[in-house]
Motif scaffolding. Structure first.
Motif, mmCIF file in Angstrom:
data_model
loop_
_atom_site.group_PDB
_atom_site.id
_atom_site.type_symbol
_atom_site.label_atom_id
_atom_site.label_comp_id
_atom_site.label_asym_id
_atom_site.label_seq_id
_atom_site.Cartn_x
_atom_site.Cartn_y
_atom_site.Cartn_z
ATOM 1 N N ASP B 222 0.855 -1.184 0.000
ATOM 2 C CA ASP B 222 0.000 0.000 0.000
ATOM 3 C C ASP B 222 0.891 1.234 0.000
ATOM 4 O O ASP B 222 1.871 1.305 0.744
ATOM 5 C CB ASP B 222 -0.898 0.024 1.240
ATOM 6 C CG ASP B 222 -1.982 -1.048 1.161
ATOM 7 O OD1 ASP B 222 -2.947 -0.849 0.412
ATOM 8 O OD2 ASP B 222 -1.829 -2.089 1.834
ATOM 9 N N SER B 223 0.535 2.216 -0.820
ATOM 10 C CA SER B 223 1.333 3.434 -0.908
ATOM 11 C C SER B 223 1.081 4.302 0.326
ATOM 12 O O SER B 223 0.134 4.058 1.091
ATOM 13 C CB SER B 223 0.952 4.202 -2.163
ATOM 14 O OG SER B 223 -0.264 4.881 -1.966
ATOM 15 N N PHE B 227 -3.018 3.826 -1.496
ATOM 16 C CA PHE B 227 -3.383 3.257 -2.788
ATOM 17 C C PHE B 227 -2.812 1.844 -2.853
ATOM 18 O O PHE B 227 -1.630 1.623 -2.555
ATOM 19 C CB PHE B 227 -2.813 4.123 -3.924
ATOM 20 C CG PHE B 227 -3.198 3.644 -5.284
ATOM 21 C CD1 PHE B 227 -4.472 3.867 -5.791
ATOM 22 C CD2 PHE B 227 -2.283 2.961 -6.085
ATOM 23 C CE1 PHE B 227 -4.823 3.421 -7.052
ATOM 24 C CE2 PHE B 227 -2.624 2.503 -7.339
ATOM 25 C CZ PHE B 227 -3.900 2.737 -7.825
ATOM 26 N N LEU B 228 -3.670 0.886 -3.219
ATOM 27 C CA LEU B 228 -3.218 -0.504 -3.285
ATOM 28 C C LEU B 228 -2.368 -0.719 -4.540
ATOM 29 O O LEU B 228 -2.870 -0.653 -5.662
ATOM 30 C CB LEU B 228 -4.424 -1.444 -3.306
ATOM 31 C CG LEU B 228 -4.104 -2.935 -3.365
ATOM 32 C CD1 LEU B 228 -3.336 -3.398 -2.130
ATOM 33 C CD2 LEU B 228 -5.389 -3.747 -3.530
ATOM 34 N N LEU B 229 -1.093 -0.960 -4.338
ATOM 35 C CA LEU B 229 -0.179 -1.128 -5.468
ATOM 36 C C LEU B 229 -0.023 -2.585 -5.872
ATOM 37 O O LEU B 229 0.247 -2.898 -7.032
ATOM 38 C CB LEU B 229 1.202 -0.566 -5.112
ATOM 39 C CG LEU B 229 1.283 0.943 -4.953
ATOM 40 C CD1 LEU B 229 2.642 1.346 -4.394
ATOM 41 C CD2 LEU B 229 1.041 1.632 -6.294
ATOM 42 N N PHE B 230 -0.160 -3.470 -4.895
ATOM 43 C CA PHE B 230 -0.003 -4.889 -5.218
ATOM 44 C C PHE B 230 -0.715 -5.722 -4.163
ATOM 45 O O PHE B 230 -0.607 -5.458 -2.968
ATOM 46 C CB PHE B 230 1.478 -5.285 -5.257
ATOM 47 C CG PHE B 230 1.684 -6.762 -5.437
ATOM 48 C CD1 PHE B 230 1.557 -7.345 -6.690
ATOM 49 C CD2 PHE B 230 1.958 -7.580 -4.348
ATOM 50 C CE1 PHE B 230 1.710 -8.720 -6.856
ATOM 51 C CE2 PHE B 230 2.121 -8.940 -4.503
ATOM 52 C CZ PHE B 230 1.989 -9.505 -5.755
ATOM 53 N N ARG B 231 -1.433 -6.724 -4.634
ATOM 54 C CA ARG B 231 -2.003 -7.716 -3.724
ATOM 55 C C ARG B 231 -1.891 -9.070 -4.408
ATOM 56 O O ARG B 231 -2.349 -9.236 -5.546
ATOM 57 C CB ARG B 231 -3.460 -7.404 -3.406
ATOM 58 C CG ARG B 231 -4.079 -8.449 -2.441
ATOM 59 C CD ARG B 231 -5.425 -8.017 -1.925
ATOM 60 N NE ARG B 231 -6.338 -7.711 -3.003
ATOM 61 C CZ ARG B 231 -7.451 -7.006 -2.878
ATOM 62 N NH1 ARG B 231 -7.778 -6.516 -1.709
ATOM 63 N NH2 ARG B 231 -8.234 -6.795 -3.900
ATOM 64 N N GLU B 232 -1.265 -10.003 -3.735
ATOM 65 C CA GLU B 232 -1.069 -11.329 -4.330
ATOM 66 C C GLU B 232 -2.430 -11.945 -4.662
ATOM 67 O O GLU B 232 -3.367 -11.853 -3.878
ATOM 68 C CB GLU B 232 -0.303 -12.230 -3.374
ATOM 69 C CG GLU B 232 0.111 -13.539 -3.996
ATOM 70 C CD GLU B 232 1.107 -14.289 -3.133
ATOM 71 O OE1 GLU B 232 2.276 -14.383 -3.509
ATOM 72 O OE2 GLU B 232 0.696 -14.757 -2.056
ATOM 73 N N VAL B 269 5.696 6.523 3.846
ATOM 74 C CA VAL B 269 5.862 5.170 4.379
ATOM 75 C C VAL B 269 4.953 4.200 3.624
ATOM 76 O O VAL B 269 3.733 4.387 3.582
ATOM 77 C CB VAL B 269 5.556 5.139 5.890
ATOM 78 C CG1 VAL B 269 5.637 3.711 6.413
ATOM 79 C CG2 VAL B 269 6.541 6.024 6.644
ATOM 80 N N TYR B 270 5.562 3.185 3.032
ATOM 81 C CA TYR B 270 4.820 2.147 2.315
ATOM 82 C C TYR B 270 4.598 0.974 3.270
ATOM 83 O O TYR B 270 5.526 0.559 3.970
ATOM 84 C CB TYR B 270 5.611 1.667 1.086
ATOM 85 C CG TYR B 270 5.659 2.666 -0.045
ATOM 86 C CD1 TYR B 270 6.402 3.841 0.073
ATOM 87 C CD2 TYR B 270 4.973 2.447 -1.228
ATOM 88 C CE1 TYR B 270 6.435 4.773 -0.957
ATOM 89 C CE2 TYR B 270 5.004 3.368 -2.269
ATOM 90 C CZ TYR B 270 5.740 4.529 -2.129
ATOM 91 O OH TYR B 270 5.771 5.453 -3.155
#
Lengths: 197, 505
Positions: B222-223, B227-232, B269-270
């Motif tokens: 999450d950025s 913002f969701l940048l990646f979810r397996e 912070v990510y």
């Protein structure tokens, strides 16, 4: 470093233009789908992928490509065609594929360098994969081949056959083999054969 | 150096030089500034060069506009903005929380600690003299770069405050192209809060485990603005839909952001979830080791290290124009230098990436004869473990690859930058190709694999899947076309992805 100034100049020009210069290797004549199928840089197509493109006559088509020694034929496609035949284990056309691979081993077995050795190696590994113990007699003669790459591939292929008949020729070769690369391949093959009982 | 030490040195220099009478230059004793030449000040009763920055004066002094060092007087608890606002023996220390909620942290003078100086590696604030551990390195507070020790610059850096809060502060950070840090995990899975400073162009998260069976890597990102940048995802469609194209892999995996040519990095912070698991059985037992590599400035030099296994008597030696390819012949061969390296240089020149004048060449002729010809994936991983280059890319030349017809291989996209000795720490090229292809073609093959290691996916793969970069078409003229009969073109987005690779310097 001789190339640096020339190359830097080229790179700067290319950067200014904003695009690369297309220097693609010219694709061989033939069905573009087949050419694409057999030209992957980092994979050999699976049987299911081959069947999608070539259909029911896949084995015959692959043999035709593999054995095409005309001037227009492409060695890369031929090598991959030989290797692809090794995926037709359990297929009704397996015997046809195995015959073609035996022909290749006979045709190229006496070669000592160049692309034909690559055909030979691909054929040996494919034959071992689809013909198991029946391939041993065709393969063992290659344990004495002058190319260490062929000898190593032969040891690997004998390991793939999974039959006890491959053990003795490997052991015999191991006693006189001068190349470490090949001795290690023999050891791997014997381990594989041993683990299969 | 402290002021007293500096002036003592100056005084001894003065005495030794015989200038002790009537001089007002360097090292002359003095009681006031007026007794010294214009370019000098009276510091600790010795004429010393005027200062241009606080660090010329030493701890507990500030350099004023007249170039004179003034002693700082501060009490514990006094507010401060940089290390130079505090007395000798004090540090300017950040408050623990953002008390006024303005996203900026307040700070005050506190007793100096006994930990490492700026730049030392650290895990916690207590490890640092100035009680500030940031991005894995000791830092100190600053207003401008001149407040920082040489080789550092003043940056806006996020600081993690608890599980979901953060704020920025201005701190000294090493003035380098890439800053690397490791983050300790204590369990097989967990959420890491990874601060990304304002100057970062990109960052890579490398997750590793020490065995060959665990699947390890990032499962969610999450950025800073949530913002969701990646979810397996369990599905292939889900994999393709992620803003970051990425998949965990065994032993080691690397996620680089930005990754598609148009994404912009957001300082802050990510939140990154990391997991080592044993599919299909579920959670794993191994504890991942995580490193983060921040690309901090526009760097474009890619170091190359070529490793040569034993290639003697190769079947293709007659067509390759080199009798025996190894460290020596590669250095001295026109075909290797011009047709091969030159073409690789041309291709990457399109992305403004250049190579050092001399790549590194390493012979591995005797070390691992079992890897002269690669026969399976385990061989491949063992081969890449031989890479010992800290920077850039490792390129291995072997006799052959599995299966015949395969010309080059890597293990993951992207590969881990600045992580030598791992199972994905390089790419490999088979010399077999030179039986029927030119060195120039082999250069394109190599460049394709190198670009994959740097984060580019195939512009089109054998199944018709395209890359996540909007402006790269699916033509065969592209460098990332999956087949032999491809070109060397790179779209602007592809070039940007290459330029963000944290392995550049």
């Amino acid at each position: 470093m001789k190339w640096l100034p020339r190359i830097l100049g080229a790179a700067m020009l290319a950067g200014a233009a904003g695009v690369g210069i297309a220097t693609a290797l010219e694709a061989p004549a033939g069905d573009p789908q087949v050419v694409e199928l057999l030209s992957g840089l980092n994979y050999v197509p699976s049987q299911s992928n081959i069947d999608v493109v070539l259909g029911e006559g896949a084995v015959e088509d692959l043999i035709e490509i593999a054995e095409d020694s005309s001037i227009d034929s492409d060695p890369g496609l031929r090598i991959r065609a030989f290797r692809s035949l090794g995926q037709y284990d359990g297929n009704p056309q397996r015997a046809t594929a195995a015959s073609a691979l035996r022909r290749a081993i006979a045709d190229y077995g006496a070669e000592s360098s160049g692309t034909k050795l690559l055909y030979l190696r691909a054929s040996m590994l494919s034959l071992a994969a689809i013909d198991g113990g029946n391939a041993v007699s065709n393969l063992v003669t290659m344990l004495g081949h002058p190319s260490r790459d062929i000898r190593a591939a032969c040891a690997q292929a004998l390991g793939i056959t999974g039959v006890a008949a491959a053990i003795q020729p490997l052991r015999a070769r191991d006693l006189i083999e001068p190349e470490e690369q090949v001795r290690l391949a023999i050891a791997d093959a014997l381990f594989l054969l041993g683990s299969k009982g | 150096m402290s002021v007293l030490a500096a002036t003592a040195a100056m005084l001894s220099l003065y005495l030794a030089s015989g200038l002790a009478c009537g001089g007002a230059g360097a090292g002359a004793p003095c009681q006031s500034h007026s007794e010294c030449d214009d370019s000098y000040q009276c510091l600790a009763q010795v004429c010393s060069p005027k200062c241009t920055r606080n660090s010329d004066c030493g701890d507990g002094f500030q350099c004023n506009e007249a170039g004179v060092c003034n002693r700082v007087f501060a009490n514990l608890g006094d507010p401060c903005g940089s290390e130079w606002d505090c007395e000798i023996g004090q540090s300017c220390v950040l408050e623990h929380g953002d008390s006024n909620d303005d996203q900026k942290l307040e700070s005050s003078c506190q007793e100096q600690g006994e930990g490492g100086r700026v730049g030392s590696t650290c895990i916690a604030d207590d490890d640092c003299r100035d009680s500030l551990c940031s991005l894995g390195h000791c830092s100190q507070l600053c207003r401008i770069t001149d407040d920082c020790p040489d080789g550092n610059r003043c940056e806006s850096i996020p600081r993690v405050l608890g599980v979901d809060d953060s704020a920025f502060f201005a701190g000294c950070i090493e003035d380098t192209s890439v800053l690397s840090t490791t983050i300790a995990m204590s369990e097989s899975s967990g959420t890491l809060r990874i601060p990304v400073p304002s100057s970062a162009e990109s960052f890579a998260i490398v997750a590793e485990v020490s065995d060959k069976i665990h699947l390890v890597g990032v499962t969610r990102v999450d950025s800073p603005s949530d913002f969701l940048l990646f979810r397996e995802s369990d599905s292939f469609e889900g994999f393709l839909a992620n803003p970051i194209r990425y998949a965990r892999s065994k032993e080691v995996s690397t996620l680089i952001f930005p990754s598609n040519g148009v994404q912009e990095i957001e300082p802050g912070v990510y939140d990154v979830e990391i997991e080592a698991s044993l599919p299909p059985f579920g959670p794993g037992t191994a504890v991942p080791k995580v490193s983060v590599h921040y690309k901090l400035r526009d760097s474009h030099i890619l170091d190359l290290t070529f490793y040569f296994l034993n290639l003697e008597d190769h079947p293709c030696k007659e067509s390759m124009g080199i009798d025996n390819l190894d460290k020596s012949s590669a250095k001295n061969s026109d075909v290797f230098q011009d047709e091969y390296l030159g073409e690789i240089h041309n291709i990457f020149g399109y992305a403004n990436i250049v190579f050092p004048e001399e790549p590194e060449y390493v012979n591995l002729k005797r070390e691992r004869p079992d890897l002269d010809g690669i026969t399976d994936e385990q061989d491949l991983r063992d081969l890449f473990r031989l890479a010992d280059n800290e920077d850039g890319l490792a390129i291995f030349f072997v006799r052959s690859l599995p299966s015949d017809g395969v010309q080059t291989l890597g293990t993951t996209i992207p590969g881990p930058p600045r992580t030598p000795g791992g199972p994905s720490s390089g790419i490999v090229v088979a010399l077999d190709s030179l039986c029927y292809r030119s060195w120039t073609t082999l250069a394109r093959i190599t460049a394709h694999s190198m670009a994959g290691q740097m984060g580019l996916w195939n512009n089109r793969d054998p199944h018709g899947i395209t890359d996540p970069i909007g402006d790269s078409d699916s033509s065969t003229g592209n460098l990332m076309y999956f087949g032999e009969f491809g070109g060397t073109e790179l779209s602007e987005g592809q070039r940007r992805v290459l330029s963000l690779y944290p392995g550049l310097r």
